[in-house]
Design an enzyme around this catalytic site. Structure first.
Site, short mmCIF file in Angstrom:
data_model
loop_
_atom_site.label_atom_id
_atom_site.label_comp_id
_atom_site.label_asym_id
_atom_site.label_seq_id
_atom_site.Cartn_x
_atom_site.Cartn_y
_atom_site.Cartn_z
N HIS A 19 0.84 -1.19 0.00
CA HIS A 19 0.00 0.00 0.00
C HIS A 19 0.88 1.24 0.00
O HIS A 19 2.12 1.13 0.00
CB HIS A 19 -1.01 -0.02 1.16
CG HIS A 19 -0.41 -0.10 2.53
ND1 HIS A 19 0.46 0.84 3.02
CD2 HIS A 19 -0.57 -1.01 3.52
CE1 HIS A 19 0.80 0.54 4.25
NE2 HIS A 19 0.21 -0.61 4.58
N HIS A 22 3.96 1.50 2.36
CA HIS A 22 5.20 0.82 1.96
C HIS A 22 5.91 1.65 0.89
O HIS A 22 7.12 1.87 0.93
CB HIS A 22 4.91 -0.56 1.35
CG HIS A 22 4.14 -1.49 2.24
ND1 HIS A 22 2.89 -1.93 1.91
CD2 HIS A 22 4.43 -2.04 3.43
CE1 HIS A 22 2.45 -2.74 2.87
NE2 HIS A 22 3.37 -2.82 3.81
N CYS A 127 1.43 -10.94 20.17
CA CYS A 127 0.59 -10.55 19.03
C CYS A 127 1.13 -11.25 17.79
O CYS A 127 2.28 -11.04 17.40
CB CYS A 127 0.59 -9.04 18.81
SG CYS A 127 -0.27 -8.59 17.27
N CYS A 130 2.12 -8.77 14.93
CA CYS A 130 3.40 -8.08 15.16
C CYS A 130 4.55 -9.07 15.23
O CYS A 130 5.71 -8.70 15.07
CB CYS A 130 3.40 -7.34 16.48
SG CYS A 130 2.34 -5.93 16.58
N CYS A 145 -3.42 -5.67 21.18
CA CYS A 145 -2.20 -5.12 20.61
C CYS A 145 -2.38 -3.63 20.31
O CYS A 145 -3.36 -3.24 19.70
CB CYS A 145 -1.86 -5.87 19.32
SG CYS A 145 -0.62 -5.03 18.34
N HIS A 148 -2.27 -3.40 16.26
CA HIS A 148 -3.33 -4.08 15.50
C HIS A 148 -4.70 -4.03 16.17
O HIS A 148 -5.70 -4.39 15.55
CB HIS A 148 -2.92 -5.53 15.23
CG HIS A 148 -1.70 -5.62 14.36
ND1 HIS A 148 -0.44 -5.70 14.88
CD2 HIS A 148 -1.58 -5.59 13.03
CE1 HIS A 148 0.43 -5.73 13.88
NE2 HIS A 148 -0.23 -5.66 12.75
N LYS A 296 -4.24 5.05 10.57
CA LYS A 296 -3.19 4.27 9.95
C LYS A 296 -3.83 3.24 9.01
O LYS A 296 -4.85 2.66 9.34
CB LYS A 296 -2.39 3.54 11.03
CG LYS A 296 -1.16 2.84 10.45
CD LYS A 296 -0.27 2.26 11.53
CE LYS A 296 1.05 1.82 10.94
NZ LYS A 296 1.19 0.39 10.74
N LYS A 299 -4.95 -3.71 6.68
CA LYS A 299 -5.76 -4.65 5.94
C LYS A 299 -7.13 -4.79 6.59
O LYS A 299 -8.15 -4.84 5.92
CB LYS A 299 -5.06 -6.01 5.94
CG LYS A 299 -4.84 -6.52 4.57
CD LYS A 299 -4.21 -7.87 4.39
CE LYS A 299 -3.72 -8.67 5.54
NZ LYS A 299 -3.06 -9.90 5.09
#
Ligand SMILES: [Zn+2]
Length: 506
Positions: A19, A22, A127, A130, A145, A148, A296, A299
């Site tokens: 995405h 990255h 997690c 992670c 987490c 996440h 942020k 997915k």
């Protein structure tokens, strides 16, 4: 001999789809790599994919695939992202490659021989996403987490541990001597705060997982996460294979990372390197998160934007331009499509595109397609020198927005110069020589801009270079000589061409 320069992106986790977050780090690393090449450096620019671990093993099982098959497929998406964005990386590493396995095992053995890896029992809150343990106070409501926002698992197992706690003083000493080793400054304070709280040894192996690199002294365990992932940076320059090459490029000049992995890069990683007698990185630069609507990308939230969607509309240059000019490389920045369209139209279609278009159109018409030369001196000489020095100052601090902004100051100056001198009026009044002098200066500005902006928008700069009738490519020029005023030759064939940046209607 050329100065070695080494820059990396993080390796991207294969389970994720690429995405714009990255791509952000990758484009920044690419601009930096291209910039250093303009100075004649011998650049290694490494990116790649992180392919081991429990998540991959589980995802492969769920899809009825072998893990290698799964990572082959997913890794290809990141390579494609690189091609799409015209990244000039010199290597693409995959942690499942044989060269990496050999290098990691050699490194593990060195740290083990040094006595910093010991067997223990781990009980913790883990997690899976992670691939990291958390303490209860780090979790949201003691159970989820912080990254996440999903529940962690209770895990008990026999692990090997890396004795990070022994490195507290050495790390503090290292950062006292090299405060530039973590940037921006605020991130260094964060790292120092974390170290001063006291460091805990961390688990670095698993018996329960098969998808990983076995420990050389106890192959029932595979090494887990950090020794596998972080070490790609050393494998990429020949660790375990070619010591002379490794010594040439290590320590790395810049690890560019998102702030969420700063701790691992600025605390775990230097300690691991020290344990094997290797030097820590020269600089870990942590940028903020690229958010969408203030959140942020992830997915699970389905707010991740694929770079291909934007490249299709804005082109690779428009894409690269936006993220390096509109976002400050450091703090968090929110992505907005409307802002992207506005900036593209203002800076690329109007300012830069118009300058190229009007200067080439007039020069072709007035000079029968042949360029007048630049004057030895002229009103735009100072502005062109200021563009180089402003860009240099920006790039030294990885301030891409400010540095590349200096080029746009030169573009503004050239547009204002045309408005002021009005070469069309000069020509009409019968002063063809004066008109040619103005256009010669502006062609010289375009030549200089094509060189300086090539790390940012390589495609358009290459095309402009060709239309200016110049041989080779702008990236083959060397700084500072390549942007010395007055190098635009007289008599070369110019080409007007279509607009470099067609306007985009939102
Ligand atoms: Zn997590």
């Amino acid at each position: 001999m050329a100065r070695p320069f080494y820059v990396t992106t993080p390796i991207y986790y294969v389970n994720d789809a690429p995405h714009i977050g990255h791509a952000y780090t990758s484009v920044a690393a690419d601009a930096l790599a291209r910039w250093r090449r303009l100075w004649g450096d011998d650049v290694v620019f490494l990116t790649g994919t992180d392919e081991h671990g429990l998540k991959v093993q589980r995802a492969a099982e769920a899809q009825g695939l072998g893990p290698q098959e799964l990572v082959d497929r997913h890794s290809a998406h990141y390579r494609e992202m690189g091609e799409l964005l015209e990244l000039s990386n010199t290597d693409f590493i995959r942690t499942t490659e044989a060269r990496h396995r050999t290098a990691v095992q050699q490194f593990l053995q060195a740290v083990h021989d040094h006595g910093d890896i010991e067997l223990g029992t781990y009980q913790g809150l883990y997690c899976v996403a992670c691939e990291a343990y958390y303490t209860a106070d780090e979790l949201i409501e003691g159970e989820r987490c912080p990254i996440h926002e999903r529940p962690v698992e209770h895990v008990t197992e026999e692990n090997y541990f890396f004795a990070l706690s022994r490195y507290q003083d050495r790390l503090l000493e290292h950062y006292a001597q090299h405060p530039e080793a973590v940037q921006p400054q605020a991130r260094l304070n964060e790292v120092l705060g974390f170290i001063r709280q006291g460091l805990r040894d961390f688990s670095m192996s698993r018996k329960s997982i098969s998808w990983g690199i076995p420990l050389p002294w106890d192959p029932e365990h595979v090494t887990y996460v950090w020794f596998d992932a972080l070490f790609n940076y050393c494998t990429g320059v020949g660790y375990g294979e070619d010591r002379a090459r490794f010594d040439r490029y290590w320590p790395v000049d810049y690890h560019l990372v998102g702030k969420d992995i700063l701790r691992f890069h600025a605390v775990y990683w230097p300690a691991m390197l020290m344990a094997a007698g290797e030097a820590p990185p020269r600089c870990v630069f942590a940028h903020g998160w690229l958010t969408v609507g203030g959140e942020k990308m992830s997915k699970t939230k389905l707010n991740a934007i694929a770079p291909a969607q934007l490249v299709e509309e804005f082109g690779a240059d428009g894409y690269r331009y936006h993220f390096l000019r509109d976002q400050q490389f450091g703090p968090d920045g929110d992505f907005s499509y409307e802002a992207m369209v506005a900036r593209y139209n203002a800076d690329l279609a109007n300012n830069f595109g118009n300058l190229a278009n009007r200067v080439l159109t007039m020069a072709v018409a007035y000079g029968d397609g042949v360029a007048p030369g630049a004057r030895a001196e002229g009103p735009l000489v100072a502005a062109s020198r200021a563009a180089l020095s402003g860009l240099e100052q920006g790039m030294d601090r990885l301030d891409f927005a400010g540095g590349f902004g200096a080029i746009w100051d030169l573009i503004h100056a050239a547009n204002a110069f045309i408005e002021d001198r009005q070469p069309w009026a000069l020509r009409k009044a019968g002063d063809a020589e004066a008109a040619a002098a103005v256009l010669g200066d502006c062609l010289e500005v375009l030549r200089i801009v094509a060189v300086l902006a090539s790390p940012l928008i390589p495609g358009a700069c290459g095309e402009l270079w060709r239309r200016l009738g110049l041989p080779g490519r702008p990236e083959d020029e060397r700084l500072p000589d390549g942007v010395e005023w007055g190098r635009m030759p007289a008599g070369v064939r110019l080409e007007k061409g279509a607009p470099l940046f067609p306007r985009i209607e939102a």
